[in-house]
Write a protein that holds these residues in place. Sequence first.
Motif, short mmCIF file in Angstrom:
data_model
loop_
_atom_site.label_atom_id
_atom_site.label_comp_id
_atom_site.label_asym_id
_atom_site.label_seq_id
_atom_site.Cartn_x
_atom_site.Cartn_y
_atom_site.Cartn_z
N GLN A 37 0.88 -1.15 -0.03
CA GLN A 37 0.17 -0.21 -0.15
C GLN A 37 0.79 1.32 0.25
O GLN A 37 1.70 1.35 0.68
CB GLN A 37 -1.00 -0.16 1.23
N PRO A 38 0.51 2.15 -0.63
CA PRO A 38 1.26 3.41 -0.78
C PRO A 38 1.06 4.41 0.25
O PRO A 38 -0.27 4.22 0.78
CB PRO A 38 1.04 4.18 -2.16
N LYS A 95 8.05 -6.95 -8.69
CA LYS A 95 8.85 -6.13 -9.66
C LYS A 95 7.87 -5.26 -10.29
O LYS A 95 8.40 -4.33 -10.88
CB LYS A 95 9.73 -7.10 -10.75
N ASP A 96 6.64 -5.34 -10.32
CA ASP A 96 5.66 -4.56 -10.67
C ASP A 96 5.11 -3.41 -9.71
O ASP A 96 5.04 -2.37 -9.53
CB ASP A 96 4.43 -5.18 -11.33
N SER A 97 4.91 -4.03 -8.57
CA SER A 97 4.10 -3.20 -7.28
C SER A 97 5.20 -2.37 -6.49
O SER A 97 4.99 -1.42 -6.16
CB SER A 97 3.43 -4.46 -6.26
N PRO A 99 8.00 -0.86 -7.65
CA PRO A 99 8.11 0.38 -8.61
C PRO A 99 7.02 1.52 -8.46
O PRO A 99 7.26 2.50 -8.40
CB PRO A 99 8.45 0.09 -9.95
N ARG A 100 5.66 0.83 -8.85
CA ARG A 100 4.64 1.47 -8.58
C ARG A 100 4.15 2.45 -7.27
O ARG A 100 3.99 3.48 -7.10
CB ARG A 100 3.34 0.91 -9.11
N THR A 101 4.38 1.40 -6.21
CA THR A 101 4.45 1.94 -4.91
C THR A 101 5.16 3.24 -4.63
O THR A 101 5.01 4.29 -4.04
CB THR A 101 4.57 1.04 -4.11
N LEU A 102 6.58 2.96 -5.03
CA LEU A 102 7.57 4.08 -4.87
C LEU A 102 7.18 5.40 -5.67
O LEU A 102 7.22 6.37 -5.28
CB LEU A 102 8.80 3.66 -5.18
N ARG A 103 6.73 5.14 -7.08
CA ARG A 103 6.07 6.21 -7.66
C ARG A 103 5.15 6.94 -6.87
O ARG A 103 5.03 8.24 -6.92
CB ARG A 103 5.63 5.71 -9.31
#
Length: 207
Positions: A37-38, A95-97, A99-103
């Motif tokens: 979770q972001p 590998k997908d979640s 980078p997206r969470t960091l973004r």
Amino acid sequence: MAANLSRRLAMVLFLVTLISLCGCLGRSQPTRFYLLQPITPSPPGAPAAGKVEDIRIGVGPITLPEYVDRPQIVTLVGPHELDLAEFYQWSEPLKDSVPRTLRENLSALLFTQHIYLYPWTGSANIDYQIEVDITRFDADLGGNAMLAARWALTSGDNKQVLSVKHSTITRPTGGTGYEDLVAAESGALEQLSREIAAAITSLAKSK
């Protein structure tokens, strides 16, 4: 006659018991799926201390150790031993979640939507690029989540390295369940995001 009937009944009972036992053995517990979770974005009008004006940020490449990049959630059970939770899995590849969470975290922390995941197109025209090599991302149930990463901040044209740092982050799980573990790993990514956001803010304001 009576003896034969008894043997047949005994055989029938044996077969019924065997079939029931096989059915029980073949029934496994349901698999549960979890998602990182972001950070929750700040509401409109909230103070924007970390806001940076008119900059574009590229996130990636981001690498993960192979031992965690799998469907099963990986936990530590000893100094040299890992456990793969067959019934507790990630809802999508890390590998997908990751980078997206960091973004999404950086977008919330820096109050900007101009953040692009690698590989981006040339039209993105980024000002800063963040490359992250995560060397550890695991936890022990009822203990701590641990994240270790080496990250570099470069100019958008990738010609100048502006900052290179190593982050080692430990977050207590606060419980013994997998939901607690995943929340702690999300918290570790949040802390890494805050360190990166602070470096970007410092560079942007020093210009």
